[in-house]
Scaffold this motif. Structure first.
Motif, short mmCIF file in Angstrom:
data_model
loop_
_atom_site.label_atom_id
_atom_site.label_comp_id
_atom_site.label_asym_id
_atom_site.label_seq_id
_atom_site.Cartn_x
_atom_site.Cartn_y
_atom_site.Cartn_z
N LEU A 26 0.82 -1.22 0.00
CA LEU A 26 0.00 0.00 0.00
C LEU A 26 0.85 1.26 0.00
N ARG A 27 2.15 1.10 0.16
CA ARG A 27 3.11 2.21 0.18
C ARG A 27 2.79 3.24 1.27
N LEU A 28 2.29 2.77 2.41
CA LEU A 28 2.10 3.67 3.55
C LEU A 28 3.44 3.88 4.24
N HIS A 29 3.53 4.97 4.98
CA HIS A 29 4.81 5.30 5.64
C HIS A 29 4.74 5.15 7.15
N ARG A 30 3.55 5.38 7.71
CA ARG A 30 3.43 5.37 9.17
C ARG A 30 2.19 4.57 9.58
N ILE A 31 2.42 3.61 10.49
CA ILE A 31 1.32 2.83 11.07
C ILE A 31 1.32 3.09 12.57
N TYR A 32 0.16 3.48 13.10
CA TYR A 32 0.10 3.83 14.52
C TYR A 32 -1.02 3.06 15.21
N ALA A 33 -0.94 3.04 16.54
CA ALA A 33 -1.95 2.31 17.32
C ALA A 33 -2.13 2.99 18.67
N TYR A 34 -3.34 2.92 19.19
CA TYR A 34 -3.62 3.40 20.54
C TYR A 34 -3.81 2.19 21.44
N VAL A 35 -3.08 2.15 22.54
CA VAL A 35 -3.15 1.02 23.47
C VAL A 35 -3.44 1.57 24.87
N LEU A 36 -4.47 1.03 25.52
CA LEU A 36 -4.82 1.54 26.85
C LEU A 36 -3.78 1.10 27.88
N SER A 37 -3.61 1.93 28.89
CA SER A 37 -2.58 1.66 29.90
C SER A 37 -2.90 0.43 30.74
N ASN A 38 -4.19 0.00 30.73
CA ASN A 38 -4.55 -1.22 31.48
C ASN A 38 -4.45 -2.47 30.61
N ASN A 39 -3.73 -2.37 29.48
CA ASN A 39 -3.61 -3.50 28.55
C ASN A 39 -2.13 -3.75 28.20
N PRO A 40 -1.34 -4.18 29.21
CA PRO A 40 0.10 -4.35 28.97
C PRO A 40 0.42 -5.40 27.91
N ALA A 41 -0.44 -6.42 27.76
CA ALA A 41 -0.16 -7.46 26.76
C ALA A 41 -0.23 -6.87 25.35
N ALA A 42 -1.21 -5.97 25.12
CA ALA A 42 -1.32 -5.35 23.80
C ALA A 42 -0.10 -4.47 23.52
N LYS A 43 0.30 -3.71 24.51
CA LYS A 43 1.48 -2.85 24.32
C LYS A 43 2.70 -3.69 23.97
N ARG A 44 2.85 -4.79 24.70
CA ARG A 44 3.99 -5.69 24.47
C ARG A 44 3.93 -6.30 23.06
N ALA A 45 2.72 -6.68 22.62
CA ALA A 45 2.57 -7.29 21.29
C ALA A 45 2.96 -6.28 20.21
N PHE A 46 2.54 -5.02 20.36
CA PHE A 46 2.91 -4.01 19.37
C PHE A 46 4.42 -3.76 19.40
N GLN A 47 4.99 -3.71 20.60
CA GLN A 47 6.45 -3.49 20.69
C GLN A 47 7.20 -4.65 20.06
N ALA A 48 6.72 -5.88 20.29
CA ALA A 48 7.38 -7.06 19.71
C ALA A 48 7.32 -7.02 18.19
N ALA A 49 6.27 -6.34 17.65
CA ALA A 49 6.13 -6.23 16.20
C ALA A 49 6.89 -5.02 15.63
N GLY A 50 7.61 -4.31 16.50
CA GLY A 50 8.46 -3.22 16.02
C GLY A 50 7.95 -1.82 16.27
N PHE A 51 6.86 -1.68 17.04
CA PHE A 51 6.32 -0.35 17.33
C PHE A 51 7.10 0.32 18.47
N THR A 52 7.19 1.64 18.40
CA THR A 52 7.85 2.44 19.42
C THR A 52 6.81 3.34 20.09
N GLU A 53 6.91 3.47 21.40
CA GLU A 53 5.97 4.35 22.10
C GLU A 53 6.33 5.80 21.85
#
Ligand code: COA
Length: 140
Positions: A86-113
């Motif tokens: 799709l030639r996108l440049h930026r992919i972002y996500a909102y993760v709630l602070s009470n959902n540490p597993a989701a934050k960890r999953a995004f970080q494991a996939a290469g996301f930066t806070e």
């Protein structure tokens, strides 16, 4: 996802009809390699072709399938599709602070806070912060 009450069959039908043919979102099923069970969905939302960015959302509805790496793999695969096809440049996500597993999953996939939106969501009994995470394509 982000709903305070159960969703009826009719609401589902209306929703799926409403996204058909739209080019600002793309939905994918998450299927296990072993057996092909459909355990969840992952999708690009608010696709913005001018600024070449989109939000990534994910849910693994089958709780037994969580915590085994499927979520982070699905996130990483969809990012590759978003960047390479799709030639996108930026992919972002909102993760709630009470959902540490989701934050960890995004970080494991290469996301930066990138930051915190204070008291961004009402959970029914309290406000919670939302963390903004993102991944950029190496290729501009
Ligand atoms: C968030 C979600 C998609 C993650 O998918 P998943 O397949 O369970 O995630 P993974 O197994 O790939 O990774 C989970 C990571 O969180 C870690 N984790 C699990 N529970 C945790 C906890 N309570 N605290 C901190 N980390 C936790 C795991 O150890 C793993 O990290 P690791 O790879 O470093 O070991 C899935 O749990 C889900 O659908 N949850 C409900 C919906 C949801 O929250 N969607 C995201 C909204 S932003």
């Amino acid at each position: 996802m982000n709903r305070s009450r159960p969703i009826s069959e009719a609401e589902h039908d209306t929703f799926f009809a409403s996204i058909s043919g739209r080019d600002d979102c793309r939905f994918f099923a998450i299927e296990l390699v072993d057996g092909g069970a459909h355990v969840g969905n992952v999708w690009l939302w608010a696709i913005d072709t001018r600024h070449r960015k989109a939000e990534l959302r994910i849910v693994i509805g089958d709780r037994a399938a969580r915590g085994k790496g499927a979520g982070s793999e699905a996130i990483a695969l969809l990012c590759r599709h978003a960047f390479d096809s799709l030639r996108l440049h930026r992919i972002y996500a909102y993760v709630l602070s009470n959902n540490p597993a989701a934050k960890r999953a995004f970080q494991a996939a290469g996301f930066t806070e990138e930051g915190t939106l204070r008291d961004d969501r009402w959970t029914g009994d309290q406000f919670v912060d939302a963390h903004l995470l993102a991944q950029l394509n190496d290729v501009p």
